[in-house]
Design a protein around this motif. Structure first.
Motif, PDB file in Angstrom:
ATOM      1  N   THR A  28       9.608 -43.983 -41.053  1.00 41.35           N
ATOM      2  CA  THR A  28      10.237 -45.271 -40.710  1.00 41.35           C
ATOM      3  C   THR A  28      11.392 -45.090 -39.726  1.00 41.35           C
ATOM      4  O   THR A  28      11.721 -46.008 -38.980  1.00 41.35           O
ATOM      5  CB  THR A  28      10.760 -46.004 -41.962  1.00 41.35           C
ATOM      6  OG1 THR A  28      11.716 -45.169 -42.626  1.00 41.35           O
ATOM      7  CG2 THR A  28       9.645 -46.333 -42.917  1.00 41.35           C
ATOM      8  N   GLN A  29      12.017 -43.904 -39.735  1.00 39.64           N
ATOM      9  CA  GLN A  29      13.155 -43.663 -38.825  1.00 39.64           C
ATOM     10  C   GLN A  29      12.705 -43.127 -37.474  1.00 39.64           C
ATOM     11  O   GLN A  29      13.494 -43.092 -36.529  1.00 39.64           O
ATOM     12  CB  GLN A  29      14.108 -42.626 -39.455  1.00 39.64           C
ATOM     13  CG  GLN A  29      14.914 -43.187 -40.608  1.00 39.64           C
ATOM     14  CD  GLN A  29      15.405 -42.113 -41.560  1.00 39.64           C
ATOM     15  OE1 GLN A  29      15.352 -40.921 -41.243  1.00 39.64           O
ATOM     16  NE2 GLN A  29      15.862 -42.523 -42.724  1.00 39.64           N
ATOM     17  N   HIS A  30      11.468 -42.687 -37.368  1.00 40.24           N
ATOM     18  CA  HIS A  30      11.027 -41.968 -36.162  1.00 40.24           C
ATOM     19  C   HIS A  30      11.131 -42.860 -34.918  1.00 40.24           C
ATOM     20  O   HIS A  30      10.630 -43.978 -34.905  1.00 40.24           O
ATOM     21  CB  HIS A  30       9.587 -41.483 -36.357  1.00 40.24           C
ATOM     22  CG  HIS A  30       9.242 -40.350 -35.458  1.00 40.24           C
ATOM     23  ND1 HIS A  30       9.184 -40.473 -34.095  1.00 40.24           N
ATOM     24  CD2 HIS A  30       8.968 -39.058 -35.730  1.00 40.24           C
ATOM     25  CE1 HIS A  30       8.870 -39.300 -33.564  1.00 40.24           C
ATOM     26  NE2 HIS A  30       8.738 -38.418 -34.541  1.00 40.24           N
ATOM     27  N   LEU A  31      11.741 -42.326 -33.879  1.00 37.34           N
ATOM     28  CA  LEU A  31      12.001 -43.153 -32.690  1.00 37.34           C
ATOM     29  C   LEU A  31      10.761 -43.332 -31.823  1.00 37.34           C
ATOM     30  O   LEU A  31      10.762 -44.151 -30.902  1.00 37.34           O
ATOM     31  CB  LEU A  31      13.140 -42.539 -31.862  1.00 37.34           C
ATOM     32  CG  LEU A  31      14.489 -42.444 -32.589  1.00 37.34           C
ATOM     33  CD1 LEU A  31      15.543 -41.812 -31.694  1.00 37.34           C
ATOM     34  CD2 LEU A  31      14.953 -43.825 -33.072  1.00 37.34           C
ATOM     35  N   LYS A  42      14.746 -51.315 -47.086  1.00 36.11           N
ATOM     36  CA  LYS A  42      15.155 -50.029 -46.484  1.00 36.11           C
ATOM     37  C   LYS A  42      14.432 -49.798 -45.158  1.00 36.11           C
ATOM     38  O   LYS A  42      14.989 -49.229 -44.224  1.00 36.11           O
ATOM     39  CB  LYS A  42      14.805 -48.867 -47.427  1.00 36.11           C
ATOM     40  CG  LYS A  42      15.709 -48.765 -48.626  1.00 36.11           C
ATOM     41  CD  LYS A  42      15.402 -47.473 -49.384  1.00 36.11           C
ATOM     42  CE  LYS A  42      16.030 -47.510 -50.758  1.00 36.11           C
ATOM     43  NZ  LYS A  42      15.537 -46.478 -51.650  1.00 36.11           N
ATOM     44  N   THR A  66       9.888 -34.204 -42.761  1.00 36.06           N
ATOM     45  CA  THR A  66      10.237 -34.629 -41.406  1.00 36.06           C
ATOM     46  C   THR A  66       9.436 -33.874 -40.339  1.00 36.06           C
ATOM     47  O   THR A  66       8.912 -34.481 -39.402  1.00 36.06           O
ATOM     48  CB  THR A  66      11.746 -34.435 -41.169  1.00 36.06           C
ATOM     49  OG1 THR A  66      12.430 -35.154 -42.198  1.00 36.06           O
ATOM     50  CG2 THR A  66      12.174 -34.968 -39.814  1.00 36.06           C
ATOM     51  N   ALA A 122      10.414 -42.021 -45.418  1.00 37.47           N
ATOM     52  CA  ALA A 122      11.644 -42.345 -44.689  1.00 37.47           C
ATOM     53  C   ALA A 122      11.605 -41.758 -43.278  1.00 37.47           C
ATOM     54  O   ALA A 122      12.013 -42.419 -42.315  1.00 37.47           O
ATOM     55  CB  ALA A 122      12.854 -41.837 -45.465  1.00 37.47           C
ATOM     56  N   GLY A 178      16.847 -48.029 -35.074  1.00 36.42           N
ATOM     57  CA  GLY A 178      17.043 -47.035 -34.012  1.00 36.42           C
ATOM     58  C   GLY A 178      16.267 -47.357 -32.747  1.00 36.42           C
ATOM     59  O   GLY A 178      16.805 -47.276 -31.640  1.00 36.42           O
ATOM     60  N   GLN A 197      16.067 -51.547 -42.336  1.00 36.39           N
ATOM     61  CA  GLN A 197      17.272 -50.812 -41.918  1.00 36.39           C
ATOM     62  C   GLN A 197      16.908 -49.570 -41.109  1.00 36.39           C
ATOM     63  O   GLN A 197      17.546 -49.259 -40.107  1.00 36.39           O
ATOM     64  CB  GLN A 197      18.101 -50.428 -43.145  1.00 36.39           C
ATOM     65  CG  GLN A 197      18.889 -51.629 -43.666  1.00 36.39           C
ATOM     66  CD  GLN A 197      19.394 -51.439 -45.080  1.00 36.39           C
ATOM     67  OE1 GLN A 197      19.030 -50.491 -45.769  1.00 36.39           O
ATOM     68  NE2 GLN A 197      20.231 -52.356 -45.522  1.00 36.39           N
ATOM     69  N   ALA A 198      15.852 -48.882 -41.538  1.00 34.82           N
ATOM     70  CA  ALA A 198      15.467 -47.645 -40.842  1.00 34.82           C
ATOM     71  C   ALA A 198      14.862 -47.926 -39.468  1.00 34.82           C
ATOM     72  O   ALA A 198      14.754 -47.029 -38.646  1.00 34.82           O
ATOM     73  CB  ALA A 198      14.462 -46.869 -41.705  1.00 34.82           C
ATOM     74  N   SER A 199      14.474 -49.167 -39.235  1.00 34.58           N
ATOM     75  CA  SER A 199      13.770 -49.487 -37.984  1.00 34.58           C
ATOM     76  C   SER A 199      14.713 -49.725 -36.812  1.00 34.58           C
ATOM     77  O   SER A 199      14.270 -49.850 -35.673  1.00 34.58           O
ATOM     78  CB  SER A 199      12.906 -50.742 -38.183  1.00 34.58           C
ATOM     79  OG  SER A 199      13.737 -51.891 -38.253  1.00 34.58           O
TER      80      SER A 199
END
Ligand code: NAI
Ligand code: MG
Length: 490
Positions: free
Chosen positions: A224-227, A243, A47, A221, A250, A246-248
């Motif tokens: 893909t989650q990074h705002l 996945k 991360t 991951a 945010g 789903q992670a997108s």
């Protein structure tokens, strides 16, 4: 034959134009699947490293890279192509060692594909245009559109064609004016790391292309989650694609997905069998079956089924399976022990379900092959459409050979799949050609050929094979936003 790149001080993560250690200090092994030996240790990004890379990509997007004109972007993309051409022997050696593809194949069609793609995107960099639109809101109002790069791209790629997959993400991103954080597949990161250095040498500013190696569930991951990532461009399995969606959520980042398939390849009795036999065989056994659009459901008209499948089996058995670096090799190993186990488990599942092997079916362990992950071309007969081997992506050199009687029947069965990536039709009958070209639900239909690619031709999926198109003039659109400007000059 060890590439110079591996002999230098260990290269780690490439962030903001510099080699940096992963925050965790951890590494993992990358293995040569032709002999099971460890080639190098790769940095396990996480991360914190993704955060750093995204921040660098954002700074470059708003800073140095935003000042490049389209012609200047074109210039550095062409320069990058020139450097890849110069160093192609090394890049292809890295890929061949890392994931097993035959060096001869990488250096022939692979080279053409990689360079063609970059040169095509270089051309597109100067063709990005908006419109002026006559509007009815007012006679004295000018409306026009501007095409803007969408920003920071998270590119996540698989291991089956590392260099060309990376270029298929980086090329359009650079043409559009975006910046990139590339997360290579953990099985084959080496050529992507070398590519990062070449981007710098080409004059692409620091931070425009960052490479963070690492595992999917951590580095992937986090990306893909990074705002602050504006888009994820992904190639890989549909399960990870799901996945990613789903992670997108945010920041509702854009997502394009190039996923797997269970592509039908349909051979009619009137086809030119001398072409269809090698075409269908290489359409599924090429790259050891590790191709998203592989023709894994081979439908053959019943009157020629026995003869045709025997010829495909003979062709498959004649292919030289071996070490990717051996110039005689036509089919390399599968990429990893894990992939070998996965394909072998599918072969067992097929046998348990009542299918029979017409060719292949067991790991190759003879002299010279025993320490690698080698499988022979494998053909299943006695396949029912509801068997798992006929429905699920195996991603190995395994094909289901299925007889059919009528075009109505084969049309229905070809489309009875969750996927829709590639498809093939072999016939001399123009009526059958046009009917199936229209009714097959897949992103590509190859007629009397299979798995032909060109940078100018769009490629992508229907259904579980994903969405978005790569290749074609529209590819760059996937990296652009449209802004409408209203000017009231009354
Ligand atoms: P995968 O889809 O897990 O891996 C592809 C990429 O996604 C790799 O870079 C991986 O690190 C990354 N990733 C994995 N989990 C992630 C997550 N949660 N978030 C973000 N990124 C993530 O594919 P894998 O495990 O290598 O292969 C499994 C199967 O997937 C194959 O047997 C094949 O059926 C299919 N596949 C299809 C490909 C295609 O081209 N359509 C390519 C690779 C695999
Ligand atoms: Mg490897």
């Amino acid at each position: 034959m060890r590439p110079a790149f591996l002999g230098q001080a260990p290269k780690q993560l490439f962030i903001d134009g510099k080699w940096v250690q992963p925050a965790s200090g951890e590494t993992f092994e990358t293995v040569n699947p032709s002999n099971g030996q460890v080639i190098a240790r790769i940095a396990a990004g996480g991360t914190q490293d993704i955060n750093d890379a995204v921040a660098a990509a954002r700074r470059a997007f708003e800073g140095s890279w935003s000042r490049f004109t389209p012609y200047e972007r074109q210039g550095v993309i062409l320069k990058l192509a020139e450097l890849i051409d110069r160093d192609f022997d090394e890049l292809s050696l890295l890929d061949s060692m890392d994931m097993g593809a035959p060096l001869s194949r990488l250096r022939g069609p692979g080279r053409k594909r990689a360079l063609g793609r970059l040169r095509f995107y270089a051309g597109l960099a100067t063709t990005i245009i908006g419109h002026t639109i006559e509007n009815s809101a007012s006679r004295e109002m000018l409306t026009y559109t501007v095409r803007e790069p969408i920003g920071v791209i998270g590119a996540i790629i698989p291991w089956n064609a590392p260099l060309t997959s990376a270029l298929w993400k980086i090329g359009p991103a650079l043409a559009a004016g975006c910046t990139v954080v590339l997360k290579p597949a953990e099985q084959a990161s080496l050529s992507c790391l070398r590519l990062a250095e070449l981007c710098m040498e080409a004059g692409i500013p620091a931070g425009v292309v960052n490479v963070v190696t690492g595992l999917g569930e951590s580095a992937g991951a986090a990306l893909t989650q990074h705002l602050d990532v504006d888009k994820i461009a992904f190639t890989g399995s549909h399960l990870v694609g799901q996945k990613i969606i789903q992670a997108s959520v945010g920041n509702l980042k854009r997502v394009t997905l190039e996923l797997g398939g269970k592509s039908p390849d349909i051979v009619f009795a009137d086809a030119d069998l001398d072409k269809a036999v090698p075409g269908a065989a290489m359409g599924v056994f090429g790259n050891t079956g590790q191709v998203c659009c592989a023709g894994t459901r081979l439908f053959v008209e019943r009157s020629i089924y026995d003869e045709f499948i025997e010829r495909v089996a003979n062709f498959g058995n004649s292919l030289v399976v071996g070490d990717g670096l051996d110039p005689k090799t036509q089919i390399g190993p599968v990429v990893s022990q894990e992939q070998l186990d996965r394909v072998l488990s599918y072969i067992q599942i097929g046998l348990d379900e009542g299918a029979t092997t017409i060719a292949g079916g067991a790991r190759l362990t003879e002299e010279g092959l025993s320490s690698g992950y080698f499988l022979p071309p494998t053909i299943f007969g006695n396949v029912r459409d509801d068997m798992r081997v006929a429905r699920e992506e195996i991603f190995g050199p395994v094909v289901c050979a299925i007889p059919f009687d009528t075009i109505d029947e084969v049309e229905r069965r070809a489309n009875a799949t969750q996927f829709g990536l590639g498809s093939g039709v072999w016939t001399r009958d123009v009526t059958k050609v046009h009917r199936l070209a229209k009714t097959i639900k897949a992103g590509s239909v190859w007629v009397n050929c299979y798995n032909v690619m060109d940078p100018a031709v769009p490629f992508g999926g229907y259904k579980l094979s994903g969405y978005g198109r790569e290749g074609g003039v529209e590819h760059v659109d996937e990296y652009l936003n449209t802004k409408s400007v209203w000017v009231n000059y009354a």
